[in-house]
Structures are given as C-alpha cells and as structure tokens.
Scaffold this motif. Structure first.
Motif, PDB file in Angstrom:
ATOM      1  N   LEU A   1     -53.117   7.796   0.337  1.00 36.92           N
ATOM      2  CA  LEU A   1     -52.860   8.281  -0.910  1.00 36.92           C
ATOM      3  C   LEU A   1     -53.128   7.027  -1.666  1.00 36.92           C
ATOM      4  N   TYR A   2     -52.381   5.915  -1.217  1.00 38.90           N
ATOM      5  CA  TYR A   2     -52.129   4.520  -1.767  1.00 38.90           C
ATOM      6  C   TYR A   2     -52.292   3.453  -0.946  1.00 38.90           C
TER       7      TYR A   2
ATOM      8  N   LEU B   1     -39.789   9.852   0.378  1.00 41.26           N
ATOM      9  CA  LEU B   1     -40.577   9.056   1.312  1.00 41.26           C
ATOM     10  C   LEU B   1     -39.974   9.139   2.727  1.00 41.26           C
TER      11      LEU B   1
ATOM     12  N   LEU C   1     -51.658  11.356  -8.260  1.00 37.97           N
ATOM     13  CA  LEU C   1     -50.557  11.219  -7.602  1.00 37.97           C
ATOM     14  C   LEU C   1     -49.333  10.844  -8.662  1.00 37.97           C
TER      15      LEU C   1
ATOM     16  N   CYS D   1     -39.477  14.228   5.184  1.00 36.39           N
ATOM     17  CA  CYS D   1     -40.308  14.046   3.843  1.00 36.39           C
ATOM     18  C   CYS D   1     -41.916  14.024   4.425  1.00 36.39           C
TER      19      CYS D   1
ATOM     20  N   ILE E   1     -43.560  11.894  -6.814  1.00 33.91           N
ATOM     21  CA  ILE E   1     -43.197  11.646  -5.210  1.00 33.91           C
ATOM     22  C   ILE E   1     -41.769  12.021  -5.251  1.00 33.91           C
TER      23      ILE E   1
ATOM     24  N   LEU F   1     -49.441   4.370   1.853  1.00 36.44           N
ATOM     25  CA  LEU F   1     -48.774   5.945   1.535  1.00 36.44           C
ATOM     26  C   LEU F   1     -49.699   7.024   1.938  1.00 36.44           C
ATOM     27  N   HIS F   2     -49.213   7.967   2.909  1.00 37.18           N
ATOM     28  CA  HIS F   2     -49.922   9.088   3.400  1.00 37.18           C
ATOM     29  C   HIS F   2     -49.182  10.378   3.196  1.00 37.18           C
ATOM     30  N   ARG F   3     -49.914  11.302   3.174  1.00 34.07           N
ATOM     31  CA  ARG F   3     -49.573  12.782   3.326  1.00 34.07           C
ATOM     32  C   ARG F   3     -50.155  13.408   4.112  1.00 34.07           C
TER      33      ARG F   3
ATOM     34  N   TYR G   1     -44.327  12.842   2.454  1.00 34.67           N
ATOM     35  CA  TYR G   1     -44.925  11.748   2.120  1.00 34.67           C
ATOM     36  C   TYR G   1     -44.389  10.392   3.211  1.00 34.67           C
ATOM     37  N   ARG G   2     -45.423   9.751   4.010  1.00 31.92           N
ATOM     38  CA  ARG G   2     -44.992   8.605   4.743  1.00 31.92           C
ATOM     39  C   ARG G   2     -45.278   7.260   4.335  1.00 31.92           C
ATOM     40  N   LEU G   3     -44.529   6.458   4.114  1.00 33.58           N
ATOM     41  CA  LEU G   3     -44.817   4.986   3.649  1.00 33.58           C
ATOM     42  C   LEU G   3     -44.977   4.176   4.982  1.00 33.58           C
TER      43      LEU G   3
END
Length: 143
Positions: A109-110, A40, A32, A65, A37, A102-104, A67-69
């Motif tokens: 992902l994290y 977000l 990643l 986005c 990225i 953190l998701h996609r 990528y979702r935090l």
C-alpha cells in the motif's frame, strides 16, 4: 585553463547528481489516507532490539492487525564497482539504507526508502515513521 574548467564542471555535476538524503515515497493506494488506518503490526527484518524499542515508543503496534509495517535496513554496504569510483570520491556515497513498507495481506500500500551515508540510527527511524504517519494520517498518536 579549459581542461581545468571541464574538470571543475564534471566534479560539480557529480556532486549535484549524487544520492541525497531525500526519501523515495510511493503511495500505491491513493485512497488510503481517506479510509484511515486504525492499527499496525510491526515486522522487523532483521529484528534489532534498538529499532523495535524506538518504533514501539512511537506507536502502539498490535500483533493481530491486518496492516503490517515491514521495516528493513542494512548498514556497512560497500560498492566495489569501478564504475562508481568518481561518485564515491566526490560525494557522500550511500553505505546504508532504510525501507518501510505498509502491506495489507500481500498487497503493498505504501513504501518509504532512503539511502544513508551512515548506519541506520534512531533519528532515521523516527523521521521515516513520522513521514509515514503524516502521509497516511494514522489514527493512533503513539504511547
């Protein structure tokens, strides 16, 4: 004398093994940071205006986005278990937590998780976000 020594040793072991302020960080996608990225979106649960304000000062979140935090936390946690009585007595037993993930899509992902001995504060959010920003090399530096 021997009993006192054992009591002191037991108390010291409990103190050293208690929950600290070290976050548990896990990168589920090791590539990643290399891919980067570029944006977000922010998802707070529960939605706390003070948390939102702090985080939006750190980064320009965009609703569309991929990528979702996800940021969640809770304070005022009380453990009533007798099994934890020694730890609660001899250490700073956690009473709150902060989690950032953190998701996609549905893929995690994290993750960043920390136990706290106080309710989640602005400084905790900043520390967590700066760690995420450093670990993932986010392309936006914020507002």
């Amino acid at each position: 004398m021997k009993k006192i020594r054992h009591t002191i040793l037991f108390a010291l072991l409990l103190f050293l093994s208690s929950c600290g302020d070290d976050a548990i960080v896990k990168r589920y996608d090791r590539h990643l940071p290399e891919r980067g990225i570029s944006c977000l979106q922010l998802d707070l649960f529960p939605d706390r205006p003070a948390w939102r304000s702090t985080l939006e000062k750190l980064y320009p979140f965009s609703p569309g986005c991929p990528y979702r935090l996800s940021v969640s936390g809770k304070g005022g946690i009380h453990c009533n278990s007798n099994a934890n009585a020694p730890r609660k007595t001899f250490s700073n037993f956690p009473s709150a937590y902060l989690r950032m993930e953190l998701h996609r899509g549905m893929k995690l992902l994290y993750s960043y998780y920390i136990d706290l001995t106080h309710d989640v504060e602005s400084s905790d959010l900043k520390r967590a976000f700066h760690r995420l920003q450093s670990d993932l090399r986010l392309s936006h530096s914020g507002k």
